[in-house]
Design a protein around this motif. Sequence first.
Motif, PDB file in Angstrom:
ATOM      1  N   TYR A 211      -1.263   5.335 -11.424  1.00 45.27           N
ATOM      2  CA  TYR A 211      -1.541   4.734 -10.119  1.00 45.27           C
ATOM      3  C   TYR A 211      -0.328   4.875  -9.207  1.00 45.27           C
ATOM      4  O   TYR A 211       0.813   5.035  -9.659  1.00 45.27           O
ATOM      5  CB  TYR A 211      -1.903   3.248 -10.275  1.00 45.27           C
ATOM      6  CG  TYR A 211      -1.041   2.522 -11.294  1.00 45.27           C
ATOM      7  CD1 TYR A 211       0.177   1.926 -10.935  1.00 45.27           C
ATOM      8  CD2 TYR A 211      -1.439   2.454 -12.623  1.00 45.27           C
ATOM      9  CE1 TYR A 211       0.956   1.282 -11.867  1.00 45.27           C
ATOM     10  CE2 TYR A 211      -0.651   1.811 -13.567  1.00 45.27           C
ATOM     11  CZ  TYR A 211       0.541   1.227 -13.181  1.00 45.27           C
ATOM     12  OH  TYR A 211       1.320   0.597 -14.125  1.00 45.27           O
ATOM     13  N   THR A 212      -0.600   4.859  -7.911  1.00 43.26           N
ATOM     14  CA  THR A 212       0.466   4.861  -6.900  1.00 43.26           C
ATOM     15  C   THR A 212       0.157   3.783  -5.875  1.00 43.26           C
ATOM     16  O   THR A 212      -1.005   3.428  -5.657  1.00 43.26           O
ATOM     17  CB  THR A 212       0.570   6.223  -6.179  1.00 43.26           C
ATOM     18  OG1 THR A 212      -0.632   6.445  -5.425  1.00 43.26           O
ATOM     19  CG2 THR A 212       0.778   7.366  -7.164  1.00 43.26           C
ATOM     20  N   VAL A 213       1.212   3.267  -5.250  1.00 40.95           N
ATOM     21  CA  VAL A 213       1.079   2.255  -4.197  1.00 40.95           C
ATOM     22  C   VAL A 213       1.787   2.767  -2.949  1.00 40.95           C
ATOM     23  O   VAL A 213       2.960   3.158  -3.001  1.00 40.95           O
ATOM     24  CB  VAL A 213       1.696   0.910  -4.632  1.00 40.95           C
ATOM     25  CG1 VAL A 213       1.578  -0.117  -3.502  1.00 40.95           C
ATOM     26  CG2 VAL A 213       1.019   0.392  -5.894  1.00 40.95           C
ATOM     27  N   SER A 214       1.053   2.791  -1.847  1.00 36.65           N
ATOM     28  CA  SER A 214       1.640   3.187  -0.561  1.00 36.65           C
ATOM     29  C   SER A 214       1.418   2.057   0.435  1.00 36.65           C
ATOM     30  O   SER A 214       0.352   1.429   0.457  1.00 36.65           O
ATOM     31  CB  SER A 214       0.985   4.468  -0.030  1.00 36.65           C
ATOM     32  OG  SER A 214       1.181   5.545  -0.922  1.00 36.65           O
ATOM     33  N   ILE A 215       2.423   1.803   1.260  1.00 36.93           N
ATOM     34  CA  ILE A 215       2.336   0.790   2.305  1.00 36.93           C
ATOM     35  C   ILE A 215       2.785   1.415   3.620  1.00 36.93           C
ATOM     36  O   ILE A 215       3.835   2.066   3.681  1.00 36.93           O
ATOM     37  CB  ILE A 215       3.195  -0.446   1.972  1.00 36.93           C
ATOM     38  CG1 ILE A 215       2.625  -1.162   0.744  1.00 36.93           C
ATOM     39  CG2 ILE A 215       3.262  -1.407   3.152  1.00 36.93           C
ATOM     40  CD1 ILE A 215       3.394  -2.392   0.328  1.00 36.93           C
ATOM     41  N   ASP A 216       1.932   1.248   4.628  1.00 36.67           N
ATOM     42  CA  ASP A 216       2.199   1.802   5.954  1.00 36.67           C
ATOM     43  C   ASP A 216       2.464   3.308   5.889  1.00 36.67           C
ATOM     44  O   ASP A 216       3.339   3.835   6.570  1.00 36.67           O
ATOM     45  CB  ASP A 216       3.386   1.074   6.609  1.00 36.67           C
ATOM     46  CG  ASP A 216       3.375   1.216   8.124  1.00 36.67           C
ATOM     47  OD1 ASP A 216       2.273   1.366   8.699  1.00 36.67           O
ATOM     48  OD2 ASP A 216       4.465   1.204   8.737  1.00 36.67           O
TER      49      ASP A 216
END
Length: 302
Positions: A211-216
Amino acid sequence: MKRGWIIALGLLLLGVIGAYVWYSRLKNNAESEGGAYDNTLKPRLEVSTLDITNIDDDVIDMTLKMLIDNPLPVGFKATGLRYTVYMAKTPIVEETYAKPIEVESGDSTFITLPMKLLNKKLMTVLKTLDEKGIDSTTYGVRATFDLDVPILGERTFTQNIEKKLPTYYIPTIKIEDIDFGKLGLKRTDVAAKVNVENRNRFPYNFTDTRYTVSIDGKQIAEGEQPEPILIRKQAVTPVVFPVTVKPGQSLGLLPKMLFDKKDTPFLVTFHCKIIDKDGNLAFKNSQFNTTIRGTLADFKKD
């Protein structure tokens, strides 16, 4: 010379008649015996496996592996295959397999059919079944292909495959929170709190999870969990996915994360395999890929 041509033509005609009589006899025997060939001597189709390769907001990509068995006394060629998939007698996929198909006499082959299932169509059928309280339904495949059969020439064959099975539901993943732990100079601890809803009447495992998490628009974290995660049947299973990121990837986003959550989007990509120990057709070593989008304001407040 003329007599030789006449003899040759006569032998050819006898050969054609003999072959036709042989084929007709085999066909009549198949009709009298019935069984797997739908009472006719024609290619038999059988669904082998169904794999989910990608789930996105609008479409589910799947591959259907199908066996084509040839009981004919001669081999055949087909230019392609047209197929429709039904759920509860409602067409949910209509596709064409454009590659040539060739099967020798008495032989069989597997082909892999790509399918794109629109979520809107699937949800409409599932909603109707839910409203009627139906927990099992009929799944079907209608396949049509044109065969170039020696002697008989080109013929069109159509076969329907139907089976009543439990209603299958795709896993639903909801991000409940992205929890930022202690901020440090060397590392920042992040945990993605996830709820996995499984409406099926059987449990399964997520394995090889990444999994990956991206913000903005900025990827701040990635992680993996190779060990199996048990997803309970007809329940919501909470799972926490821990990741560690460098402060340089997250500290610059802190003002927006703290004071502008409504306009700060997040995106989580999720990849895993679904392993079902009972070998259910819908989830058999299927690749499950999905993307979850929203804003930081969507997260629940404790």
